[in-house]
Design an enzyme around this catalytic site. Structure first.
Site, PDB file in Angstrom:
ATOM      1  N   ASN A 144     -42.325 -42.448  78.543  1.00 51.09           N
ATOM      2  CA  ASN A 144     -42.085 -41.068  78.968  1.00 51.09           C
ATOM      3  C   ASN A 144     -40.789 -40.477  78.414  1.00 51.09           C
ATOM      4  OD1 ASN A 144     -44.520 -41.166  80.171  1.00 51.09           O
ATOM      5  ND2 ASN A 144     -43.765 -41.412  82.264  1.00 51.09           N
ATOM      6  N   ASP A 177     -44.988 -43.647  89.861  1.00 53.75           N
ATOM      7  CA  ASP A 177     -45.676 -44.594  88.970  1.00 53.75           C
ATOM      8  C   ASP A 177     -45.413 -46.055  89.337  1.00 53.75           C
ATOM      9  OD1 ASP A 177     -46.638 -42.569  86.855  1.00 53.75           O
ATOM     10  OD2 ASP A 177     -44.506 -42.143  87.085  1.00 53.75           O
ATOM     11  N   CYS A 195     -53.614 -38.648  82.707  1.00 58.57           N
ATOM     12  CA  CYS A 195     -54.319 -39.356  83.775  1.00 58.57           C
ATOM     13  C   CYS A 195     -54.914 -38.392  84.778  1.00 58.57           C
ATOM     14  CB  CYS A 195     -53.353 -40.308  84.466  1.00 58.57           C
ATOM     15  SG  CYS A 195     -53.033 -41.739  83.442  1.00 58.57           S
TER      16      CYS A 195
HETATM   17  C1  EPZ Z   1     -44.382 -37.105  84.135  1.00 63.67           C
HETATM   18  O1  EPZ Z   1     -45.543 -36.303  84.290  1.00 63.67           O
HETATM   19  C2  EPZ Z   1     -44.863 -38.444  83.683  1.00 63.67           C
HETATM   20  N1  EPZ Z   1     -45.614 -38.283  82.446  1.00 63.67           N
HETATM   21  C3  EPZ Z   1     -45.748 -39.072  84.751  1.00 63.67           C
HETATM   22  O2  EPZ Z   1     -46.097 -40.355  84.323  1.00 63.67           O
HETATM   23  C4  EPZ Z   1     -44.960 -39.176  86.045  1.00 63.67           C
HETATM   24  O3  EPZ Z   1     -45.819 -39.647  87.058  1.00 63.67           O
HETATM   25  C5  EPZ Z   1     -44.410 -37.809  86.432  1.00 63.67           C
HETATM   26  O4  EPZ Z   1     -43.650 -37.242  85.349  1.00 63.67           O
HETATM   27  C6  EPZ Z   1     -43.514 -37.876  87.654  1.00 63.67           C
HETATM   28  O5  EPZ Z   1     -42.448 -38.763  87.401  1.00 63.67           O
HETATM   29  C7  EPZ Z   1     -44.961 -38.149  81.311  1.00 63.67           C
HETATM   30  O6  EPZ Z   1     -43.742 -38.142  81.242  1.00 63.67           O
HETATM   31  C8  EPZ Z   1     -45.804 -38.047  80.091  1.00 63.67           C
HETATM   32  P1  EPZ Z   1     -44.371 -33.531  86.787  1.00 63.67           P
HETATM   33  P2  EPZ Z   1     -45.425 -34.739  84.436  1.00 63.67           P
HETATM   34  O7  EPZ Z   1     -44.432 -32.262  86.037  1.00 63.67           O
HETATM   35  O8  EPZ Z   1     -44.250 -34.265  83.680  1.00 63.67           O
HETATM   36  C9  EPZ Z   1     -46.624 -30.554  89.816  1.00 63.67           C
HETATM   37  C10 EPZ Z   1     -47.569 -42.058  83.659  1.00 63.67           C
HETATM   38  O9  EPZ Z   1     -48.478 -42.763  84.149  1.00 63.67           O
HETATM   39  N2  EPZ Z   1     -46.553 -29.539  88.757  1.00 63.67           N
HETATM   40  O10 EPZ Z   1     -43.043 -34.040  87.216  1.00 63.67           O
HETATM   41  O11 EPZ Z   1     -46.750 -34.166  84.114  1.00 63.67           O
HETATM   42  C11 EPZ Z   1     -47.570 -31.681  89.457  1.00 63.67           C
HETATM   43  O12 EPZ Z   1     -48.919 -31.332  89.728  1.00 63.67           O
HETATM   44  C12 EPZ Z   1     -47.489 -40.592  84.004  1.00 63.67           C
HETATM   45  O13 EPZ Z   1     -46.741 -42.483  82.856  1.00 63.67           O
HETATM   46  C13 EPZ Z   1     -47.034 -28.265  89.014  1.00 63.67           C
HETATM   47  O14 EPZ Z   1     -47.487 -27.958  90.130  1.00 63.67           O
HETATM   48  O15 EPZ Z   1     -45.147 -34.652  85.999  1.00 63.67           O
HETATM   49  C14 EPZ Z   1     -47.057 -32.815  90.293  1.00 63.67           C
HETATM   50  O16 EPZ Z   1     -47.564 -32.697  91.609  1.00 63.67           O
HETATM   51  C15 EPZ Z   1     -48.495 -40.171  85.042  1.00 63.67           C
HETATM   52  N3  EPZ Z   1     -47.004 -27.334  87.998  1.00 63.67           N
HETATM   53  C16 EPZ Z   1     -45.556 -32.566  90.312  1.00 63.67           C
HETATM   54  O17 EPZ Z   1     -45.367 -31.203  89.937  1.00 63.67           O
HETATM   55  C17 EPZ Z   1     -46.516 -27.631  86.767  1.00 63.67           C
HETATM   56  O18 EPZ Z   1     -46.515 -26.757  85.882  1.00 63.67           O
HETATM   57  C18 EPZ Z   1     -44.744 -33.444  89.389  1.00 63.67           C
HETATM   58  O19 EPZ Z   1     -45.290 -33.386  88.076  1.00 63.67           O
HETATM   59  C19 EPZ Z   1     -46.015 -28.925  86.520  1.00 63.67           C
HETATM   60  C20 EPZ Z   1     -46.057 -29.867  87.534  1.00 63.67           C
END
Ligand code: EPZ
EC number: 2.5.1.7
Length: 451
Positions: free
Chosen positions: A25, A324, A122
């Site tokens: 990540n 995670d 995912c």
């Molecule tokens: C990153 O995802 C990681 N992926 C994820 O790892 C990790 O679980 C996550 O951060 C939290 O640490 C990568 O870095 C590629 P978020 P990301 O935006 O950036 C909501 C793995 O297995 N949200 O922090 O997509 C979202 O739905 C993966 O390695 C919105 O509502 O996560 C979630 O509930 C899985 N609107 C929360 O925020 C948006 O526009 C956190 O998501 C963006 C996010």
């Protein structure tokens, strides 16, 4: 699908030593950042995983020459001929990863327009991109959603802005960073995510010439600059992979040294690991974030014998317990005496995998209520996002189908911990985020085979 199966003869403790490389990540985001430079970048310790291949493919389509460096795991990015790619070419990568959304800012800076395919990643809930799009519009981008994907342009350039995220999203924070560094003027981002991978991305951008201040209280201030050059960077190790192997050691009553694992990035995990009854020793005696390769230690994790303890934990943004880390650890919690409670506050639907564990003899109930004190967005919205795990349970073999990356690894751990022979279908998904996991299983003495 039928070829994509691993036969796991469980019941043998995992014993041995494996190594983790650069964090998935961070690595994928640092690769996108290379687009912003006007000279080549070098990234070390890049794992051979699917997400890296997807980003490499997309960079290549946009004219970035990506080649292998001298060191194993070193990639060199030459962005001197960044060019547009056709939507058809880009769409080959549709549905394969979430990283393409981070190409928006860099492509807008380099080309004035961007096309982003339908995202993948995912299936752990809806995973909207509204924060990303809102941020890009704040910078002055126009976003046109079409059935084939997103078309973006910035007819008047990108300009610094003051913006607060509704939730400290990792991806949206990265989106703002990758856009603000070359936007005109100053950007102030409030309620930013501050995960170690984000701080490492800031290090990459700073090496390129960016001016970024990380204030207290999740405020990041970025002063836009006119040009950035390439970087040379060794990324932080993958703390999700490290914790996954630690959980596997605990669940199988084994002993695993994870070379490369760093204490500073895993403190919250280590506290829970110790509370559950697992033991660990930090063998990496280098100063944090430094030292020479070759002197590398890591962290040794083991089950000390006897019973494990039930714990209550809540997933949260950094410095909380990572979402995670949850799925692999829950397998170990099925072996702890008493009732463990897990409150998932980052994703609304990240407990579905517990059904498979129940089919193996675990006793896990999921609830819509918030079983914990952390303010959570899902409590009144009918999502099953809390779990109670009653243990210890004797796990038995089963046929399992992997639903997503981290849940997949937890299925694998459960199969390794269970008595008997399991068949785990869809294991190829694990290659998205775990480098050479089958070779590592072999190094740890696991009895697994392809049929
Ligand atoms: C990153 O995802 C990681 N992926 C994820 O790892 C990790 O679980 C996550 O951060 C939290 O640490 C990568 O870095 C590629 P978020 P990301 O935006 O950036 C909501 C793995 O297995 N949200 O922090 O997509 C979202 O739905 C993966 O390695 C919105 O509502 O996560 C979630 O509930 C899985 N609107 C929360 O925020 C948006 O526009 C956190 O998501 C963006 C996010």
């Amino acid at each position: 699908m039928t070829d994509d199966v691993l036969v796991v003869h469980g019941g043998t403790p995992l014993e041995g030593r494996i190594r983790v490389r650069g964090a998935k990540n961070l690595v994928s985001k640092a690769m996108v950042a290379a687009l912003l430079g006007d000279t080549p970048s070098r990234l070390f310790d890049v794992p051979r995983i699917r997400d890296v291949e997807v980003v490499r493919g997309l960079l290549g389509l946009h004219g970035v020459k990506v080649s292998d460096g001298e060191e194993d795991g070193e990639l060199v990015f030459d962005p001197s001929n960044v060019e547009s790619a056709s939507t058809d070419q880009i769409n080959v990568h549709a549905g394969s990863s979430r990283i393409p959304i981070l190409f928006c800012g860099p492509l807008l800076h380099r080309l004035g327009h961007a096309f982003i395919p339908d995202l993948g990643g995912c299936h752990i809930g809806p995973r909207p991109i509204d924060f990303h799009l809102q941020a890009l519009r704040e910078f002055g981008a126009t976003v046109d959603k079409t059935p084939e994907g997103l078309h973006l342009s910035a007819p008047n350039g990108l300009h610094g802005t003051k913006f607060a995220l509704p939730y400290p999203s990792v991806g949206a924070t990265e989106q703002v960073l990758l856009t603000a560094v070359m936007a005109e003027g100053v950007t102030e981002l409030r309620n930013a995510a501050v995960e170690p991978e984000i701080i490492d991305l800031i290090c990459v951008l700073q090496k390129m010439g960016a001016i970024i201040k990380v204030h207290t209280d999740r405020v990041i201030e970025i002063q836009g600059v006119k040009r950035l050059s390439g970087y040379t960077h060794r990324p932080i190790p993958d703390r999700i992979e490290a914790a996954s192997w630690a959980a596997a050691a605990l669940a199988t009553r084994g002993h695993v040294e994870v070379l490369g694992a760093q204490q500073a990035d895993m403190m919250t995990f280590l506290n829970i690991f110790r509370s559950v009854g697992g033991e660990y020793e930090v063998t990496d005696l280098r100063p944090p974030r430094g030292g020479r390769p070759g002197q590398e230690g890591g962290i040794r994790f083991w089950h000390p014998g006897g019973e494990l303890n039930a714990v209550a934990l809540e997933t949260d943004v950094h410095p909380g317990f990572m979402t995670d880390w949850q799925q692999p650890l829950v397998v170990a919690l099925t072996q702890a005496r008493g009732l463990s409670i897990v409150h998932e506050t980052v994703y609304e639907q990240r407990l579905g995998y517990t059904e498979a564990l129940n089919s193996m003899g675990a006793n896990i109930q999921v609830y819509r209520d918030c079983l914990g004190g952390t303010p959570c967005r899902f409590g009144r919205r009918n999502f099953k996002h809390s779990a109670v795990i009653a243990g210890p349970s004797k796990l038995h073999a089963a046929d399992l189908v992997i639903p997503d990356l981290r849940a997949g690894f937890s299925h694998l751990i459960a199969a390794l911990a269970a008595e008997g022979t399991s068949r785990v279908y869809g294991v190829d998904l694990i290659n998205r985020g775990y480098e050479d996991f089958e070779a590592k299983l072999a190094d740890l003495g696991a009895h697994v085979e392809r049929p």
